[in-house]
Design a protein around this motif. Structure first.
Motif, PDB file in Angstrom:
ATOM      1  N   TYR A  51     -16.725  -5.745  32.088  1.00  0.00           N
ATOM      2  CA  TYR A  51     -15.681  -5.086  32.407  1.00  0.00           C
ATOM      3  C   TYR A  51     -16.147  -3.326  32.389  1.00  0.00           C
ATOM      4  CZ  TYR A  51     -14.520  -9.436  31.095  1.00  0.00           C
ATOM      5  OH  TYR A  51     -14.507 -10.497  31.378  1.00  0.00           O
ATOM      6  N   GLU A 104     -12.498 -17.118  33.021  1.00  0.00           N
ATOM      7  CA  GLU A 104     -13.515 -16.439  32.126  1.00  0.00           C
ATOM      8  C   GLU A 104     -12.627 -15.119  32.008  1.00  0.00           C
ATOM      9  OE1 GLU A 104     -15.336 -16.748  29.973  1.00  0.00           O
ATOM     10  OE2 GLU A 104     -15.629 -14.558  29.012  1.00  0.00           O
ATOM     11  N   GLN A 108     -10.650 -13.781  29.078  1.00  0.00           N
ATOM     12  CA  GLN A 108     -11.127 -12.961  27.558  1.00  0.00           C
ATOM     13  C   GLN A 108      -9.922 -11.646  26.828  1.00  0.00           C
ATOM     14  OE1 GLN A 108     -14.407 -10.391  27.697  1.00  0.00           O
ATOM     15  NE2 GLN A 108     -12.742 -10.427  25.428  1.00  0.00           N
ATOM     16  N   ARG A 111      -8.839 -13.563  24.027  1.00  0.00           N
ATOM     17  CA  ARG A 111      -9.832 -13.247  23.222  1.00  0.00           C
ATOM     18  C   ARG A 111      -9.662 -11.497  22.827  1.00  0.00           C
ATOM     19  NH1 ARG A 111     -14.597 -15.987  25.942  1.00  0.00           N
ATOM     20  NH2 ARG A 111     -14.650 -13.905  26.828  1.00  0.00           N
ATOM     21  N   TRP A 112      -9.494 -10.609  23.906  1.00  0.00           N
ATOM     22  CA  TRP A 112      -9.149  -9.296  22.893  1.00  0.00           C
ATOM     23  C   TRP A 112      -7.794  -9.521  22.391  1.00  0.00           C
ATOM     24  CZ3 TRP A 112     -10.608  -6.415  28.725  1.00  0.00           C
ATOM     25  CH2 TRP A 112     -12.257  -6.164  28.622  1.00  0.00           C
ATOM     26  N   GLY A 274     -17.413  -7.799  27.905  1.00  0.00           N
ATOM     27  CA  GLY A 274     -16.487  -7.574  27.117  1.00  0.00           C
ATOM     28  C   GLY A 274     -16.265  -7.120  25.372  1.00  0.00           C
TER      29      GLY A 274
END
Ligand code: C2E
Ligand code: MG
Ligand code: MG
Ligand code: MG
Length: 296
Positions: A51, A104, A108, A111-112, A274
């Motif tokens: 990223y 994905e 992400q 998840r963040w 990430g």
């Protein structure tokens, strides 16, 4: 069957003997080798996303991220996407890979958020095949629901040449994405052939200025004029504008003077996994000046 294959090989050999040079054989076999390895890469989980932050020109705060595919072939190291994405496009693997990238990136974002870093926006790169042949809008809806995120957290980057190859076909698809709240950006702008009248009608939110102009603009008055024109044009059309490939503070300062609002490049941050982005947030409270970037 084997006989047919032999016959075909002989026939091909006879017909192509005079111009079938070893260099072509090498290129073709390298490509085939890459294709076979790429098929396995999916199963072996050798693909990942890095990223790269996009930052505000004013205070270098992280505004969002671009997801960039990485293929780690183990002992053979990383294969650059400019090498394997075209192969994936040609052999029909891009749909599968692109679907994985979308899933994905959505995972992400979730998840963040779960880790307490708020809702962060991610842009994915989309090939023309994916845009035209896959039900991208439907896939985005499904992945967003699965992860419990809003489509407004997703951005889709499509290259200028891809959009302009057949604007009659791509425009309605981009319009449908925007209608769901997805941001649409034109990537590598300036390298394709946009007519200004078309640009005005394109369903696009953001223009990303190709890094070749950004690099040349500090030395070359012509390139500088082009960058300035693209920035002004974007604003006149009510679109956002991002400069990509910003490597030096000199370039960053020039772009800020031109009122280009969003910058992206090695000057601020390289693409990274990430969890490394998370580490930056934890260690620096995400204030870019604390990341060692000088103030403009
Ligand atoms: P792109 O979308 O224009 O991505 C920008 C490229 O510039 C990335 O290369 C990025 O790592 C690189 N870059 C960023 N900052 C700088 C800088 O300051 N200087 C320089 N010289 N380069 C910088 P990368 O990651 O090698 O990707 C290359 C291209 O591969 C991308 O160009 C995109 O067209 C394609 N690609 C990458 N990931 C995907 C994907 O998931 N799907 C598809 N369809 N294409 C992808
Ligand atoms: Mg891009
Ligand atoms: Mg680009
Ligand atoms: Mg590119």
């Amino acid at each position: 069957n084997a006989d047919m294959a032999l016959y075909a090989a002989k026939a091909a050999g006879r017909n192509t003997y005079h111009f079938f040079q070893p260099i072509f054989a090498d290129q073709a076999s390298q490509r085939l080798e890459l294709e076979l390895a790429l098929r396995e890469a999916m199963e072996r989980q050798e693909l990942s996303l890095y990223y790269q932050p996009k930052v505000t020109a004013s205070d270098h705060a992280f505004l969002g991220f671009e997801a960039l595919l990485r293929w780690n072939r183990g002992e053979q190291g990383f294969v650059p996407p400019d090498r394997f994405v075209p192969v994936a496009e040609d052999c029909g693997l891009i749909g599968q890979i692109g679907g994985w990238v979308l899933a994905e990136a959505c995972a992400q974002i979730a998840r963040w958020h779960r880790a307490g870093h708020g809702w962060r926006k991610i842009a994915i790169n989309v090939s023309v095949r994916q845009l035209v042949h896959d039900d991208l809008a439907g896939m985005i809806r499904i992945e967003c629901e699965r992860q419990g995120i809003s489509p407004t957290l997703l951005e889709v980057e499509v290259t200028e040449s891809c959009v302009m190859a057949n604007p009659g076909q791509t425009s309605p698809i981009l319009a449908a994405l925007r209608a769901m709240g997805v941001t649409v950006a034109i990537d590598d702008f300036g390298t394709g052939h946009s007519s200004l009248s078309y640009l005005r009608r394109l369903p696009v939110d953001v223009i990303k200025i190709d890094r070749s102009f950004v690099h040349e603009a500090v030395e070359d008055a012509g390139a500088e004029a082009i960058v300035k024109t693209i920035v002004n044009l974007s604003k006149t059309l009510g679109m956002g504008v991002v400069a990509e490939g910003v490597e030096t503070l000199e370039q960053a300062e020039m772009l800020a003077r031109m009122e280009c609002d969003v910058l992206q490049g090695y000057c601020f941050a390289r693409p990274m996994p990430g969890d490394e982005i998370e580490r930056l947030w934890r260690e620096n409270d995400a204030t870019p000046s604390a990341l060692g970037v000088a103030e403009i």
